[in-house]
Design a protein around this motif. Structure first.
Motif, PDB file in Angstrom:
ATOM      1  N   UNK A  33       0.830  -1.208   0.000  1.00  0.00           N
ATOM      2  CA  UNK A  33       0.000   0.000   0.000  1.00  0.00           C
ATOM      3  C   UNK A  33       0.864   1.257   0.000  1.00  0.00           C
ATOM      4  N   UNK A  34       1.828   1.251   0.869  1.00  0.00           N
ATOM      5  CA  UNK A  34       2.689   2.430   0.973  1.00  0.00           C
ATOM      6  C   UNK A  34       3.465   2.640  -0.323  1.00  0.00           C
ATOM      7  N   UNK A  35       4.013   1.576  -0.794  1.00  0.00           N
ATOM      8  CA  UNK A  35       4.825   1.656  -1.999  1.00  0.00           C
ATOM      9  C   UNK A  35       3.984   2.160  -3.181  1.00  0.00           C
ATOM     10  N   UNK A  36       2.834   1.575  -3.313  1.00  0.00           N
ATOM     11  CA  UNK A  36       1.976   1.954  -4.433  1.00  0.00           C
ATOM     12  C   UNK A  36       1.547   3.404  -4.321  1.00  0.00           C
ATOM     13  N   UNK A  37       1.198   3.773  -3.122  1.00  0.00           N
ATOM     14  CA  UNK A  37       0.736   5.152  -2.946  1.00  0.00           C
ATOM     15  C   UNK A  37       1.843   6.141  -3.293  1.00  0.00           C
ATOM     16  N   UNK A  38       2.997   5.919  -2.762  1.00  0.00           N
ATOM     17  CA  UNK A  38       4.087   6.859  -3.006  1.00  0.00           C
ATOM     18  C   UNK A  38       4.488   6.843  -4.482  1.00  0.00           C
ATOM     19  N   UNK A  39       4.423   5.677  -5.041  1.00  0.00           N
ATOM     20  CA  UNK A  39       4.779   5.577  -6.455  1.00  0.00           C
ATOM     21  C   UNK A  39       3.851   6.415  -7.322  1.00  0.00           C
ATOM     22  N   UNK A  40       2.609   6.359  -7.008  1.00  0.00           N
ATOM     23  CA  UNK A  40       1.653   7.050  -7.862  1.00  0.00           C
ATOM     24  C   UNK A  40       1.354   8.471  -7.435  1.00  0.00           C
ATOM     25  N   UNK A  41       1.502   8.753  -6.175  1.00  0.00           N
ATOM     26  CA  UNK A  41       1.094  10.079  -5.720  1.00  0.00           C
ATOM     27  C   UNK A  41       2.223  10.877  -5.107  1.00  0.00           C
ATOM     28  N   UNK A  42       3.302  10.245  -4.870  1.00  0.00           N
ATOM     29  CA  UNK A  42       4.393  10.970  -4.238  1.00  0.00           C
ATOM     30  C   UNK A  42       4.094  11.255  -2.779  1.00  0.00           C
TER      31      UNK A  42
END
Length: 268
Positions: A33-42
DNA sequence: AAGACACGCAACCGCAAACAA
DNA sequence: ATTGTTTGCGGTTGCGTGTCT
């Protein structure tokens, strides 16, 4: 300090408040979740990352997890002999400024270096010191580099470590601290970094500063709302100057992520 | 084979600095 | 100028695992 030994899922399950923060080890799902979020939203602010990613974690915890584990540019291999020498050398000149030391060692985190120092090098040096002490004196120079430094960085910066100039030389930017924005202006409640008002601007700015105020040409001045900026891969194998239109950027970014982080291969 | 011990690592805590309101 | 919030850093803790007895 009593830390929950098992995955935070369990800890969370125990808490009566659904909104209660979780602690303890990160589960793979949380990582994703964290990885995906940061990847897509910074990252706007870390506390918002925790919220928006649907994680019952503190921003602090998210930041730590990202920096020390999820960040795609981390080296996975063990610290080499050469790196060890670098650590020793830098520790002697800088004291326990792990973040500063880490900034000079691409792919390594302050936590990793600190752990390495505490668990291996310091012990070894102490042993050498006691041997030297047994033989005579003078061993202290190499033994406890920067003296009490090993025991506490903050205080000793005042009273220990002669390393004069206590001011470390400026460190070049190292990690790809990034501000990321969706093409449509940061979809769905994600504050847009370019729009200046959001916390992101400060965060990014401070992170950039932290990264050494690199004259990052790619930065282009923060106003362009359709761009994704990756900052300062300069010490890495990444192209130093990524400034990519969003669609391509995501592909490139993800491919880098997947390359560096097999764990996330499921996303690729 | 089982228990004790040592080690490495992940993560938490507290504090201080930076920044925004 | 003050206050509150967020971030970043360094020290420390404790679990999991490997090694030794």
């Amino acid at each position: 300090m009593v830390r929950k030994p098992i995955h935070a899922d369990d800890a969370g399950a125990k808490s009566t408040e659904a909104s209660k923060e979780r602690k303890g080890l990160w589960s793979p799902e949380e990582d994703e979740r964290l990885f995906t979020h940061i990847t897509y939203h910074g990252v706007s602010t870390w506390s918002s990352v925790a919220q928006l990613a649907g994680l019952r974690r503190s921003g602090k915890s998210c930041r730590l997890r990202w920096l020390n584990y999820l960040r795609p540019d981390l080296k996975k291999e063990p610290i080499s002999k050469r790196e060890e020498e670098t650590i020793i050398s830098l520790q002697q000149s800088l004291g326990n400024r792990w973040s500063t030391i880490a900034a000079r060692m691409p792919g390594r985190t302050d936590n990793e270096i600190k752990n390495y120092w505490n668990s291996r090098i310091r012990k070894r040096l102490n042993a050498a010191a006691s041997r030297a002490a047994g033989c005579g004196d003078g061993g202290d120079s190499a033994a406890e580099p920067s003296g009490a430094a090993a025991a506490g960085g903050k205080e000793d910066s005042a009273n220990a470590a002669p390393p004069p100039a206590a001011q470390p030389t400026p460190i070049p930017a190292r990690f790809p601290v990034f501000g990321c924005q969706l093409p449509d202006g940061a979809g769905g409640g994600i504050s847009s970094p370019g729009s200046g008002k959001s916390p992101q601007s400060s965060t990014t700015a401070s992170m950039r500063q932290n990264a050494g105020d690199e004259s990052d040409a790619s930065d282009g001045g923060g106003g362009d709302s359709d761009m994704v900026h990756f900052l300062s891969f300069d010490d890495l194998d990444y192209p130093g100057d990524l400034l990519i239109d969003v669609p391509g950027a995501m592909d490139a970014w993800e491919s880098q992520l997947c390359y560096a982080n097999p764990m996330m291969s499921s996303l690729c």
